[in-house]
Design a protein around this motif. Structure first.
Motif, PDB file in Angstrom:
ATOM      1  N   GLU A  24      57.769 -31.580 -32.158  1.00 29.84           N
ATOM      2  CA  GLU A  24      56.409 -31.343 -31.554  1.00 29.84           C
ATOM      3  C   GLU A  24      56.166 -32.064 -30.368  1.00 29.84           C
ATOM      4  N   LEU A  26      54.440 -33.925 -27.895  1.00 32.31           N
ATOM      5  CA  LEU A  26      53.226 -35.021 -27.835  1.00 32.31           C
ATOM      6  C   LEU A  26      52.541 -35.083 -26.605  1.00 32.31           C
ATOM      7  N   SER A  27      53.162 -34.764 -25.358  1.00 30.77           N
ATOM      8  CA  SER A  27      52.298 -34.612 -24.113  1.00 30.77           C
ATOM      9  C   SER A  27      53.271 -33.699 -22.980  1.00 30.77           C
ATOM     10  N   ARG A  48      58.412 -35.168 -29.489  1.00 28.92           N
ATOM     11  CA  ARG A  48      59.038 -35.935 -30.581  1.00 28.92           C
ATOM     12  C   ARG A  48      60.025 -35.065 -31.371  1.00 28.92           C
ATOM     13  N   ASN A  50      61.646 -34.747 -35.078  1.00 30.25           N
ATOM     14  CA  ASN A  50      61.182 -35.466 -36.160  1.00 30.25           C
ATOM     15  C   ASN A  50      62.404 -35.321 -37.333  1.00 30.25           C
ATOM     16  N   ILE A 123      61.990 -39.812 -29.551  1.00 30.36           N
ATOM     17  CA  ILE A 123      61.106 -38.945 -28.510  1.00 30.36           C
ATOM     18  C   ILE A 123      61.991 -39.028 -27.437  1.00 30.36           C
ATOM     19  N   LYS A 125      61.958 -37.801 -23.246  1.00 31.90           N
ATOM     20  CA  LYS A 125      60.885 -37.805 -22.110  1.00 31.90           C
ATOM     21  C   LYS A 125      61.770 -37.281 -21.000  1.00 31.90           C
ATOM     22  N   THR A 151      51.999 -28.192 -29.727  1.00 33.55           N
ATOM     23  CA  THR A 151      51.647 -28.994 -28.473  1.00 33.55           C
ATOM     24  C   THR A 151      50.397 -29.751 -28.935  1.00 33.55           C
ATOM     25  N   LEU A 152      50.754 -30.903 -28.827  1.00 33.21           N
ATOM     26  CA  LEU A 152      49.325 -32.026 -29.111  1.00 33.21           C
ATOM     27  C   LEU A 152      48.625 -32.057 -27.975  1.00 33.21           C
ATOM     28  N   ASN A 153      48.988 -32.176 -26.683  1.00 26.56           N
ATOM     29  CA  ASN A 153      48.286 -32.479 -25.669  1.00 26.56           C
ATOM     30  C   ASN A 153      48.945 -31.756 -24.325  1.00 26.56           C
ATOM     31  N   LYS A 192      45.302 -28.174 -26.028  1.00 23.05           N
ATOM     32  CA  LYS A 192      46.468 -28.240 -27.368  1.00 23.05           C
ATOM     33  C   LYS A 192      46.468 -26.912 -27.869  1.00 23.05           C
ATOM     34  N   GLU A 194      48.302 -26.324 -31.563  1.00 19.75           N
ATOM     35  CA  GLU A 194      49.021 -26.886 -32.783  1.00 19.75           C
ATOM     36  C   GLU A 194      49.530 -26.024 -33.584  1.00 19.75           C
TER      37      GLU A 194
END
Length: 615
Positions: A24, A26-27, A48, A50, A123, A125, A151-153, A192, A194
């Motif tokens: 997913e 995170l940002s 991230r 998982n 994670i 980046k 996408t969370l953010n 976002k 999701e």
């Protein structure tokens, strides 16, 4: 006991609806800033991972051009608490040019890397910046990093001088937060996404299903100063960019005049010159800066005998110019999928990926696909039919809708002789005549593939479940015809079943497209061109047997028709089938009725013929 059941039920459902995705975002933050007419862009992404299935998302490719390289690049791995595990090693970074067999000149490049960790979750980046001195677009941003993971953010920040004119296209996003200073104005979008995107049978293209913000400057300099406030302004700029490139050397001009000597019919002149162009040039791709929009001169194509779509179209335009037939280069988004991406018709900007030639006549318009060596003059295939295109016409550029493929353009005619032998099985000798997508498929594959490769295609494509391919051939194609004929012989393995004194034969050879059940369907249906199939099958009745003629079938709907008729003769049964699925858009509210029609056709598409031994 009842309380325990309720608790278990709730726990089960909480697990079902809280399944952790493989990966997913995170940002994701995109920042664009215009300063001194230079575009500065920065990107930063955190993903991230998982589990091991999410490792694919630890592989990243960033695309750029040599004129606008990546700078300030960095990448690293963190644990779930934000503690850095390690930085990327230079050996893990691969920069390469994206040139391929069809791209003779290409300044598109990619930077690829892979950051994996043995402990999950972890994670990754990465961040980088770019800048452009000349540009047509500022950004095309979506909070959907990848349609398969949430996408969370996601954030887009745009800062421009207060007097800098831009235009925006926004879809499925909220209004931006706007801040200003004495000299600048800043727009900020926060979103976002999701859920994941799952396309469905003949649904709109993925590009049309996601949120997006597109921002372009109204006035720009890209080779030449231009304006894209509307399609006329943008098209006129392209026309100016390519002005003066359609002249030919004197020896080529003389050759053109010799080719059409004594011919007065304009369509015949166009056809002769088009075939001359096909026979004497080949297609390559050119993607270098403004070269992605500006053609090479017609003299270059004449000398080198190759060009990209723009150059070949410009060369063909130059050939017609010699004989006084005006023609217009026309930009289009070419895509042969069942659900091609559609341009945003009320937002003028660079949305096209291909160029064709429009030749208007007094009572007709001839369209020419100049990158194909086999397409007949005037044929608009699945690649370019039924969509908006932009005609470059000096001071009068405009959008136009290309012609749609007609029923006749999409027709498959199949004529079969089927011999049923209760000892040796079922032999099918078929002669199929293809138009439309099948014509395009087999015309190109016949030129490109070996016989063994074609065998694999036929095993996959012929509309039977279990068969042995005995022989096949493709008949010589007429150059002026958009049809191709395939003859083949197969032995069916599972279509003949014995039950007591009866033998039952299932007639295949017609596949109805299959769709999701209404309760699973969430998207409208887009049928870009008709599905049209006409089949006549003669089944030879085995000696010593009699056959029962089934009842005819007739299904009619606003979505199409399907019918079967039977003619019984002394030693055979003739079966005539026709399937038509009309083109058009089907709203989700009409989907149940459409699905019912498709299901009825599917149920009747494979009729059974019962044979009984004579007593």
């Amino acid at each position: 006991m009842k309380s325990l059941f309720v608790i278990c039920f709730l726990l089960f459902n909480s697990v079902v609806f809280a399944i952790t995705p493989n990966a997913e975002v995170l940002s994701e933050e995109t920042s664009c800033k215009i300063k001194h007419d230079i575009l500065f862009m920065s990107y930063e992404v955190g993903i991230r991972i998982n589990n091991s299935k999410g490792d694919d998302y630890a592989r990243v490719s960033i695309y750029y051009s040599k004129d606008n390289p990546i700078s300030d690049f960095d990448a690293w791995i963190e644990d779930v608490n934000g503690t850095k595990i390690r930085n990327i090693d230079k050996k893990e970074i691969v920069d390469k040019n994206e040139i391929n067999d069809n791209n003779l000149f290409d300044d598109n490049c990619s930077r690829s890397f892979e950051l994996k960790n043995s402990v999950y979750p972890y994670i990754i980046k990465y961040k980088y910046t770019r800048k452009k001195k000349e540009f047509l677009g500022i950004c095309s941003w979506s909070p959907v990093y990848n349609p398969k993971i949430p996408t969370l953010n996601s954030t887009l920040v745009l800062t421009v001088p207060k007097d800098y004119q831009i235009k925006k296209y926004e879809r499925m996003v909220g209004k931006p937060i706007i801040d200003s200073t004495a000299k600048t104005i800043t727009y900020t979008w926060k979103e976002k996404y999701e859920k994941t995107i799952k396309t469905e049978m003949w649904s709109p293209s993925e590009k049309e299903l996601i949120p997006v913000v597109i921002i372009v400057p109204i006035e720009f300099k890209y080779g030449l100063e231009g304006n894209q406030k509307d399609w006329t302004s943008y098209g006129n700029w392209i026309s100016d960019l390519n002005k003066g490139l359609d002249d030919l050397p004197e020896n080529e001009t003389l050759k053109v005049k010799q080719l059409i000597a004594g011919v007065t019919n304009k369509k015949e002149i166009i056809k002769r010159l088009y075939q001359y162009m096909q026979d004497n040039t080949r297609y390559v791709s050119v993607q270098i800066g403004v070269g992605g929009l500006k053609s090479y001169p017609a003299t270059d194509v004449c000398t080198k005998k190759y060009g990209d779509c723009k150059a070949l179209v410009n060369y063909m335009k130059a050939l017609l110019k010699v004989v006084g037939i005006p023609a217009y280069c026309t930009a289009i988004y070419a895509d042969a999928h069942e659900n091609p991406s559609r341009i945003i018709s009320d937002f003028a900007e660079t949305q096209f990926n291909h160029v064709i030639l429009m030749v208007p006549l007094d009572k007709d318009t001839v369209w020419l696909e100049c990158t194909s060596k086999i397409t007949p003059a005037g044929y608009m295939g699945t690649f370019t039919q039924n969509r908006y295109a932009l005609v470059y016409d000096e001071s009068n550029s405009h959008l136009i809708k290309t012609p749609s493929l007609t029923l006749e353009n999409c027709l498959t005619i199949s004529t079969k002789k089927i011999t049923v032998d209760t000892l040796n099985g079922v032999t099918v000798n078929s002669s199929d005549t293809y138009s439309g997508s099948k014509y395009e498929l087999y015309s190109n594959l016949a030129l490109q593939l070996t016989k063994d490769e074609m065998n694999k295609v036929l095993y996959s494509d012929l509309p039977y479940e279990n068969f042995e391919l005995m022989s096949w051939n493709i008949a010589d194609r007429q150059r002026d015809s958009a049809i191709i004929k395939l003859n083949y012989k197969i032995i069916l393995k599972d279509n003949l079943v014995k039950s007591g004194n009866y033998w039952s034969f299932s007639l295949g050879g017609l596949k109805v497209p299959q769709f999701e059940a209404p309760e699973k369907r969430t998207l409208p249906v887009i049928i870009s061109y008709p599905v049209y199939f006409v089949d006549s099958s003669t089944i030879i009745i085995p000696a010593g047997f009699n056959a029962k003629k089934p009842s005819p079938v007739n299904i009619e709907s606003t979505f199409g028709i399907f019918n079967i008729n039977y003619v019984k003769k002394q030693n055979s049964i003739e079966i005539y089938r026709k399937l038509l699925i009309k083109s058009g858009d089907i709203a989700i509210g009409d989907y149940s009725a459409f699905y019912k029609f498709i299901n009825k056709c599917t149920d009747e598409a494979t009729p059974q013929i019962n044979f009984k031994r004579n007593e």
